[in-house]
Design a protein around this motif. Structure first.
Motif, PDB file in Angstrom:
ATOM      1  N   LEU A 206     -49.792 -18.239  79.120  1.00 23.87           N
ATOM      2  CA  LEU A 206     -48.956 -18.338  79.889  1.00 23.87           C
ATOM      3  C   LEU A 206     -49.848 -18.078  81.624  1.00 23.87           C
ATOM      4  N   MET A 207     -50.845 -17.468  81.503  1.00 20.35           N
ATOM      5  CA  MET A 207     -51.485 -17.653  83.035  1.00 20.35           C
ATOM      6  C   MET A 207     -52.745 -17.922  83.388  1.00 20.35           C
ATOM      7  N   PRO A 208     -53.112 -18.585  84.606  1.00 20.16           N
ATOM      8  CA  PRO A 208     -53.390 -19.319  84.824  1.00 20.16           C
ATOM      9  C   PRO A 208     -54.876 -19.065  84.638  1.00 20.16           C
ATOM     10  N   GLU A 209     -55.831 -20.284  83.479  1.00 20.48           N
ATOM     11  CA  GLU A 209     -57.214 -19.853  83.534  1.00 20.48           C
ATOM     12  C   GLU A 209     -58.016 -19.197  83.943  1.00 20.48           C
ATOM     13  N   ARG A 210     -58.172 -18.802  85.180  1.00 22.40           N
ATOM     14  CA  ARG A 210     -59.185 -17.872  85.424  1.00 22.40           C
ATOM     15  C   ARG A 210     -58.883 -16.284  85.691  1.00 22.40           C
ATOM     16  N   TYR A 211     -57.728 -16.542  85.188  1.00 18.31           N
ATOM     17  CA  TYR A 211     -57.494 -14.668  84.764  1.00 18.31           C
ATOM     18  C   TYR A 211     -57.306 -14.402  83.342  1.00 18.31           C
TER      19      TYR A 211
ATOM     20  N   GLU B 135     -37.913 -21.324  79.811  1.00 16.47           N
ATOM     21  CA  GLU B 135     -37.108 -22.310  80.531  1.00 16.47           C
ATOM     22  C   GLU B 135     -38.426 -21.902  81.980  1.00 16.47           C
ATOM     23  N   MET B 136     -38.685 -20.786  81.913  1.00 13.63           N
ATOM     24  CA  MET B 136     -39.760 -20.370  82.714  1.00 13.63           C
ATOM     25  C   MET B 136     -40.525 -21.044  82.760  1.00 13.63           C
ATOM     26  N   PHE B 137     -41.601 -20.916  81.732  1.00 12.06           N
ATOM     27  CA  PHE B 137     -42.925 -21.557  81.476  1.00 12.06           C
ATOM     28  C   PHE B 137     -42.962 -23.072  80.400  1.00 12.06           C
ATOM     29  N   GLY B 138     -41.669 -23.371  80.240  1.00 14.69           N
ATOM     30  CA  GLY B 138     -41.376 -24.617  79.929  1.00 14.69           C
ATOM     31  C   GLY B 138     -42.026 -24.814  78.648  1.00 14.69           C
TER      32      GLY B 138
ATOM     33  N   THR C 110     -44.710   2.414  80.943  1.00 10.11           N
ATOM     34  CA  THR C 110     -44.059   1.744  81.166  1.00 10.11           C
ATOM     35  C   THR C 110     -44.671   1.393  82.816  1.00 10.11           C
ATOM     36  N   ARG C 111     -44.816   0.045  83.087  1.00 10.60           N
ATOM     37  CA  ARG C 111     -45.268   0.239  84.599  1.00 10.60           C
ATOM     38  C   ARG C 111     -45.499  -0.843  85.080  1.00 10.60           C
ATOM     39  N   PRO C 112     -44.885  -1.454  86.349  1.00  6.24           N
ATOM     40  CA  PRO C 112     -45.338  -2.443  86.139  1.00  6.24           C
ATOM     41  C   PRO C 112     -47.114  -3.304  86.514  1.00  6.24           C
ATOM     42  N   MET C 113     -47.196  -4.250  86.481  1.00  8.51           N
ATOM     43  CA  MET C 113     -48.292  -5.403  86.243  1.00  8.51           C
ATOM     44  C   MET C 113     -48.897  -5.918  87.640  1.00  8.51           C
ATOM     45  N   GLY C 114     -50.282  -5.253  87.399  1.00 12.95           N
ATOM     46  CA  GLY C 114     -51.193  -5.887  88.297  1.00 12.95           C
ATOM     47  C   GLY C 114     -51.688  -4.383  89.023  1.00 12.95           C
ATOM     48  N   GLY C 115     -50.399  -3.787  89.435  1.00 14.51           N
ATOM     49  CA  GLY C 115     -51.466  -2.265  90.420  1.00 14.51           C
ATOM     50  C   GLY C 115     -51.218  -2.890  91.599  1.00 14.51           C
ATOM     51  N   GLY C 116     -49.756  -3.799  92.322  1.00 17.48           N
ATOM     52  CA  GLY C 116     -50.203  -4.516  93.300  1.00 17.48           C
ATOM     53  C   GLY C 116     -50.648  -5.524  94.104  1.00 17.48           C
ATOM     54  N   MET C 117     -51.270  -6.248  93.086  1.00 12.60           N
ATOM     55  CA  MET C 117     -51.979  -7.316  93.095  1.00 12.60           C
ATOM     56  C   MET C 117     -50.931  -8.761  93.293  1.00 12.60           C
ATOM     57  N   GLU C 118     -50.923  -9.790  93.523  1.00 12.87           N
ATOM     58  CA  GLU C 118     -50.692 -10.886  93.970  1.00 12.87           C
ATOM     59  C   GLU C 118     -50.923 -11.207  92.070  1.00 12.87           C
ATOM     60  N   LEU C 119     -49.554 -11.595  91.433  1.00 14.90           N
ATOM     61  CA  LEU C 119     -49.723 -12.367  90.294  1.00 14.90           C
ATOM     62  C   LEU C 119     -49.326 -13.771  89.810  1.00 14.90           C
ATOM     63  N   TYR C 120     -50.161 -14.564  88.591  1.00 16.52           N
ATOM     64  CA  TYR C 120     -49.689 -16.430  89.032  1.00 16.52           C
ATOM     65  C   TYR C 120     -49.435 -16.475  87.772  1.00 16.52           C
ATOM     66  N   ALA C 121     -48.344 -17.147  87.379  1.00 19.13           N
ATOM     67  CA  ALA C 121     -48.213 -17.268  85.823  1.00 19.13           C
ATOM     68  C   ALA C 121     -48.367 -18.966  85.655  1.00 19.13           C
ATOM     69  N   VAL C 122     -48.603 -19.483  84.499  1.00 21.03           N
ATOM     70  CA  VAL C 122     -49.000 -21.088  84.810  1.00 21.03           C
ATOM     71  C   VAL C 122     -48.062 -21.514  83.864  1.00 21.03           C
ATOM     72  N   ARG C 123     -47.090 -22.358  84.024  1.00 20.38           N
ATOM     73  CA  ARG C 123     -46.544 -23.512  83.703  1.00 20.38           C
ATOM     74  C   ARG C 123     -47.080 -24.399  82.015  1.00 20.38           C
ATOM     75  N   LYS C 124     -46.312 -25.393  80.864  1.00 18.53           N
ATOM     76  CA  LYS C 124     -46.857 -25.625  80.332  1.00 18.53           C
ATOM     77  C   LYS C 124     -47.720 -26.670  80.836  1.00 18.53           C
ATOM     78  N   ASP C 125     -47.084 -27.283  81.634  1.00 19.26           N
ATOM     79  CA  ASP C 125     -47.193 -28.507  82.887  1.00 19.26           C
ATOM     80  C   ASP C 125     -48.458 -27.905  83.800  1.00 19.26           C
ATOM     81  N   GLY C 126     -48.229 -27.162  83.421  1.00 16.07           N
ATOM     82  CA  GLY C 126     -50.451 -26.795  84.699  1.00 16.07           C
ATOM     83  C   GLY C 126     -49.563 -26.096  86.028  1.00 16.07           C
TER      84      GLY C 126
END
Lengths: 147, 483
Positions: free
Chosen positions: B173-178, B156-159, B195-211
């Motif tokens: 599943l992630m933007p091209e630039r990453y 559902e989330m990623f389409g 086990t840990r959170p990803m990104g170490g406090g950075m803002e993370l973005y994901a990308v859907r099928k529709d971009g």
């Protein structure tokens, strides 16, 4: 109260507001001693007058400068600084006469070696009094350096 | 092409040999006509599992037997999925199946369904159900970075459907630039998984099928499985939370900006308004001086009103300036002895106090964290008000202090005229006056300044009053730490 000098007293008023110029003139009209009021309306012209440049090549050296702080082109604070750093001009008493009652303006002016700082009073009679005290203090009480 | 055909031939040849093995094993395999969905063949174990005799097989249809439609993978690979199998008696079993497209002897396209033995799948099955019912999107990745498993929420989330994702690089599943960067991060994680959170406090973005991109929060955990090391990533879409946060931050900035602007405005307006006002006053007065008696009486009256108006405006402007000064030119808060500040104020008000025959009493006041000159102004304004708004009785004013947690609560009480309840809010508003001009002097700035001073100290200012009895102004100021 005998005046120390017998020549015409030259006063330079640096003021951009014609209303204030007129008021100063009116107040000085009642003046005891013969004086001549020169008026320039911005800081650049004030420096030209003092350094006898531009249109002011024949300008007399003023005995007293009345200086407003907020001026077009060159600010009154800069004018004050330049006067007080100039060997030939630094002994001319400068009275900062301005609307501002801001603490920072007052401190700043004295730091730049203003000889005194006066807030323009709102009331006309008080304004007269101020102009009169300026003349009395600077021309009758204080001993000024001779040119 | 030739190789593929040769392989196919070999496979079919061996299948004939393997037939008896398959027949006798516990494998549950169904073969369906790909076009009609009719069951062509099932292993005996497959028939037993659904209580269906071999003879009745042809009555079976894929769609009647399984809860999910047959969805072949794009690339011809087998698809593993969980679905329900319906027996003849209507019993529904949750099973894990392996789906595959194939071609039978007479070039008939068929669908093969291998139902994996329940025992082996028991754990997988429970795990999958857990996965499916999870409120967060879960994407399980193999050590080489390929998507091993996804749950419904992730679809559902990623389409994407899971078939579009399985076997693909997770970077999809992630933007091209990453993407390039992520390959490196992934390798580092696989080398030292925990086990840990990803990104170490950075803002993370994901990308859907529709971009479309969306902000996410991801936690990673490694697990060992029979497929080797897998990494489970739990992904949460934080668009809403981020939007709310951004909005709050924006509003706070906006508020700070508009406050600063307002102060600047008050300062500039009052400062710059003085100049023309002085002109008005001076020239009206000059008129009066030069022409008094030369004009008629009415003219003198007009001049009087003009001067009076200009004078009042002058007072308002000065008050506005002092109001803006409270935060513009406020000093640091330091340990300040309220007692000596009050003494100074009482000395300043000495003449007014004795003229009013007032009696001012006060507690020994504590030290507080305050801007001394503002504390002085605060006492000055409150005491002046108490003296100004007195009743017929001789004024009796009391100043008290009481410790309340980390603060001191001060009270200035008088026995003056009091204030009607409906005005209790209004009196703190700038330039609000309750009396006609002339009855009591002042522009109505005093309490507005008091409120601003107290609020700048992080305290509160309020009042209680009874008309005809008196008024108490209370305010809090922070105590000195450790005292």
């Amino acid at each position: 109260m005998e005046g120390q000098r017998h020549h015409l007293l030259e006063i330079l008023l640096v003021e951009d507001n014609p209303g204030d110029v007129r008021l100063t003139r009116v107040a000085l009209d009642d003046y005891k001693l013969a004086n001549r009021l020169h008026v320039v309306s911005d800081g650049v012209e004030a420096m030209e007058f003092l350094l006898r440049n531009g249109n002011h090549t024949a300008a007399p050296r003023p005995d007293l400068i009345l200086l407003d702080l907020n001026l077009p082109r060159k600010d009154g604070r800069e004018v004050l600084k330049e006067i007080k750093q100039h060997d030939a001009l630094k002994r001319i008493p400068v009275v900062v006469l301005t609307t501002s009652k801001a603490e920072e303006d007052i401190m700043r002016s004295y730091d730049l070696h203003a000889n005194c700082y006066i807030s323009k009073p709102v009331d006309l009679d008080q304004f007269y009094n101020v102009v009169r005290s300026i003349e009395e203090f600077w021309f009758c009480i204080v001993r000024l350096p001779t040119h | 092409m030739a190789v593929a055909r040769a392989y196919e031939f070999e496979a079919q040849r061996w299948c004939r040999h393997l037939g008896p093995v398959v027949e006798s094993s516990a494998a549950q395999i169904y073969v369906f006509d790909a076009l009609t969905g009719r069951c062509l063949y099932a292993t005996p174990a497959a028939c037993v599992a659904i209580d269906t005799p071999l003879e009745a097989l042809s009555e079976l249809n894929y769609d009647n037997l399984f809860s999910e439609p047959f969805r072949p993978s794009q690339n011809g690979m087998p698809v593993i999925m969980a679905l329900e199998r319906v027996s003849r008696d209507g019993r529904r079993d949750r099973v894990s199946v392996c789906l595959m497209e194939s071609v039978a002897d007479e070039s008939i396209p068929v669908h093969l369904v291998w139902v994996r033995p329940a025992a082996a799948d028991q754990h997988d099955d429970e795990f999958r159900q857990l996965l499916e019912s999870a409120p967060d999107a879960i994407v399980i990745i193999a050590a080489d970075g390929h998507v091993h498993l996804v749950n419904r929420k992730a679809e559902e989330m990623f389409g994407y459907t899971r078939h579009e994702l399985l076997g693909q690089a997770v970077e999809r599943l992630m933007p091209e630039r990453y993407r390039t960067m992520h390959v490196g991060h992934r390798a580092a994680y696989t080398a030292q998984p925990h086990t840990r959170p990803m990104g170490g406090g950075m803002e993370l973005y994901a990308v859907r099928k529709d971009g479309g991109e969306f902000p996410v929060e991801i936690s990673l955990s490694p697990m060992q499985s029979r497929h080797g090391m897998l990494v489970t990533s739990v992904i949460r879409d934080i668009t809403d939370r981020k939007r709310a946060q951004d909005m709050l931050t924006k509003q706070a900035q906006e508020l700070a900006r508009s406050n600063a602007e307002l102060e600047q405005f008050a300062y500039v307006a009052s400062h710059d308004l003085q100049e023309p006002l002085r002109m008005i006053t001076s020239y009206v007065q000059l008129l009066a001086k030069r022409y008094r008696g030369k004009l008629d009486e009415e003219a003198d009256e007009f001049i009087h009103y003009a001067v009076d108006g200009a004078n009042r405006m002058q007072t308002l402007i000065e008050d506005l300036l002092s109001y803006s000064r409270v935060s513009r030119l406020g000093q640091d808060m330091v340990a300040t002895d309220a007692d000596s500040v009050l003494d100074d104020v009482l000395r300043d008000l000495n003449v007014t106090i004795s003229e009013a025959q007032a009696e001012v009493t006060h507690d020994a006041l504590p030290r507080v964290r305050a801007d001394a000159s503002q504390l002085r102004q605060l006492f000055q304004n409150l005491l002046s008000n108490a003296l100004k708004f007195r009743s017929d009785k001789a004024p009796a004013i009391q100043v008290t202090a009481q410790r309340k947690g980390s603060e001191w609560q001060f009270c200035v009480s008088d026995n003056g005229i009091g204030i009607e309840p409906q005005y209790h809010e209004r009196i703190f508003v700038i330039f609000q006056r309750l009396h006609a001009p002339g009855r009591y002097s002042g522009t109505g700035i005093g309490l507005a300044i008091c409120k601003r001073i107290v609020e700048r100290h992080g305290g509160k200012l309020w009042m209680t009053s009874e008309p005809g009895v008196g008024t108490t102004f209370s305010f809090t100021l922070p105590a000195v730490e450790g005292e």
